[in-house]
Design an enzyme around this catalytic site. Structure first.
Site, PDB file in Angstrom:
ATOM      1  N   TYR A  27     -41.062  -7.197  17.783  1.00 15.89           N
ATOM      2  CA  TYR A  27     -39.921  -6.297  18.036  1.00 15.89           C
ATOM      3  C   TYR A  27     -40.260  -5.330  19.178  1.00 15.89           C
ATOM      4  O   TYR A  27     -39.457  -5.138  20.096  1.00 15.89           O
ATOM      5  CB  TYR A  27     -39.584  -5.552  16.744  1.00 15.89           C
ATOM      6  CG  TYR A  27     -38.560  -4.464  16.913  1.00 15.89           C
ATOM      7  CD1 TYR A  27     -37.246  -4.761  17.271  1.00 15.89           C
ATOM      8  CD2 TYR A  27     -38.898  -3.123  16.724  1.00 15.89           C
ATOM      9  CE1 TYR A  27     -36.303  -3.751  17.437  1.00 15.89           C
ATOM     10  CE2 TYR A  27     -37.969  -2.116  16.885  1.00 15.89           C
ATOM     11  CZ  TYR A  27     -36.677  -2.438  17.240  1.00 15.89           C
ATOM     12  OH  TYR A  27     -35.751  -1.437  17.403  1.00 15.89           O
ATOM     13  N   GLU A  49     -30.051   0.793  11.659  1.00 13.29           N
ATOM     14  CA  GLU A  49     -30.632   2.144  11.650  1.00 13.29           C
ATOM     15  C   GLU A  49     -30.106   2.943  10.462  1.00 13.29           C
ATOM     16  O   GLU A  49     -30.843   3.702   9.828  1.00 13.29           O
ATOM     17  CB  GLU A  49     -30.353   2.886  12.966  1.00 13.29           C
ATOM     18  CG  GLU A  49     -31.035   2.296  14.184  1.00 13.29           C
ATOM     19  CD  GLU A  49     -32.553   2.449  14.201  1.00 13.29           C
ATOM     20  OE1 GLU A  49     -33.119   3.144  13.330  1.00 13.29           O
ATOM     21  OE2 GLU A  49     -33.185   1.871  15.104  1.00 13.29           O
ATOM     22  N   TRP A  57     -39.087   1.098   8.929  1.00  8.40           N
ATOM     23  CA  TRP A  57     -38.474   0.126   9.838  1.00  8.40           C
ATOM     24  C   TRP A  57     -39.020  -1.272   9.562  1.00  8.40           C
ATOM     25  O   TRP A  57     -38.323  -2.267   9.737  1.00  8.40           O
ATOM     26  CB  TRP A  57     -38.681   0.534  11.289  1.00  8.40           C
ATOM     27  CG  TRP A  57     -37.933  -0.352  12.240  1.00  8.40           C
ATOM     28  CD1 TRP A  57     -38.473  -1.193  13.157  1.00  8.40           C
ATOM     29  CD2 TRP A  57     -36.514  -0.505  12.355  1.00  8.40           C
ATOM     30  NE1 TRP A  57     -37.481  -1.858  13.842  1.00  8.40           N
ATOM     31  CE2 TRP A  57     -36.260  -1.451  13.370  1.00  8.40           C
ATOM     32  CE3 TRP A  57     -35.426   0.062  11.703  1.00  8.40           C
ATOM     33  CZ2 TRP A  57     -34.983  -1.840  13.748  1.00  8.40           C
ATOM     34  CZ3 TRP A  57     -34.141  -0.324  12.076  1.00  8.40           C
ATOM     35  CH2 TRP A  57     -33.930  -1.270  13.090  1.00  8.40           C
TER      36      TRP A  57
END
Length: 197
Positions: A27, A49, A57
């Site tokens: 990522y 988000e 995350w």
């Protein structure tokens, strides 16, 4: 937000410290901080988000493929039409964050997203105004603490809330800005810093 520092991989590449596992490294190396101008991608990050609030995350990255599958590849038009039966199905899916408020928020945000697209022609035109139409290039050095919010994310949060969006506090908005390249928060030592700038 974790501190930035040098992190040498086997390939002797310097990355931001938070990229510690294979999914986070992929990522970081391929997406994080790259300027986005695609509305579907913007909507995906808005939903992810918001889903991440209170979680790591890494948790979201592990569930991202399933989110794409069960949320119609983040098609805002389709999501805006989800009904209570669909919500019930989503709440039973262990492949996503099974939080009713966050699922309801995704549906509400899809509706608000479509209104913004109609007003501005694209969400892209709307969202980039918060940084003057071009990425804000920061110069964080390894070990410096990155702020959790900024005046720009405060303004974005306030305006999104006014337009009916949920799970768009200033900290979430700043993470969204980092993810979509509206700000470059790679450490200056990171190999991605110049690439996304």
């Amino acid at each position: 937000m974790p501190r930035l520092s040098k992190n040498m991989s086997k390939a002797n590449v310097v990355r931001c410290r938070w990229a510690q596992n294979p999914s986070a490294i992929a990522y970081h190396d391929m997406e994080w901080g790259t300027p986005v101008h695609d509305d579907r991608t913007f909507f995906e990050f808005l939903i992810l988000e918001g889903a991440q609030a209170g979680l790591s995350w890494d948790t979201i990255l592990q569930k991202r493929a399933n989110y794409r599958k069960v949320f119609n590849n983040f098609d805002a038009k389709k999501i805006s039409k989800y009904d209570s039966k669909k919500v019930k199905t989503l709440l039973q899916n262990a492949g996503i964050i099974r939080n009713k408020l966050k699922i309801d928020s995704a549906i509400q945000n899809a509706r608000a997203f479509l209104v913004v697209q109609k007003e501005f022609d694209t969400f892209d035109k709307y969202i980039w105004q918060f940084v003057g139409g071009k990425p804000k290039i920061n110069k964080w050095k390894a070990g410096e603490r990155i702020p959790a919010s900024t005046p720009e994310s405060d303004a974005m949060s306030k305006d999104l809330k006014k337009r009916g969006f949920n799970f768009v506090g200033s900290t979430i908005c700043y993470a969204f800005m980092q993810a979509t390249g509206m700000v470059n928060d790679h450490a200056v030592e990171c190999f991605r810093y110049k690439k996304v700038a």
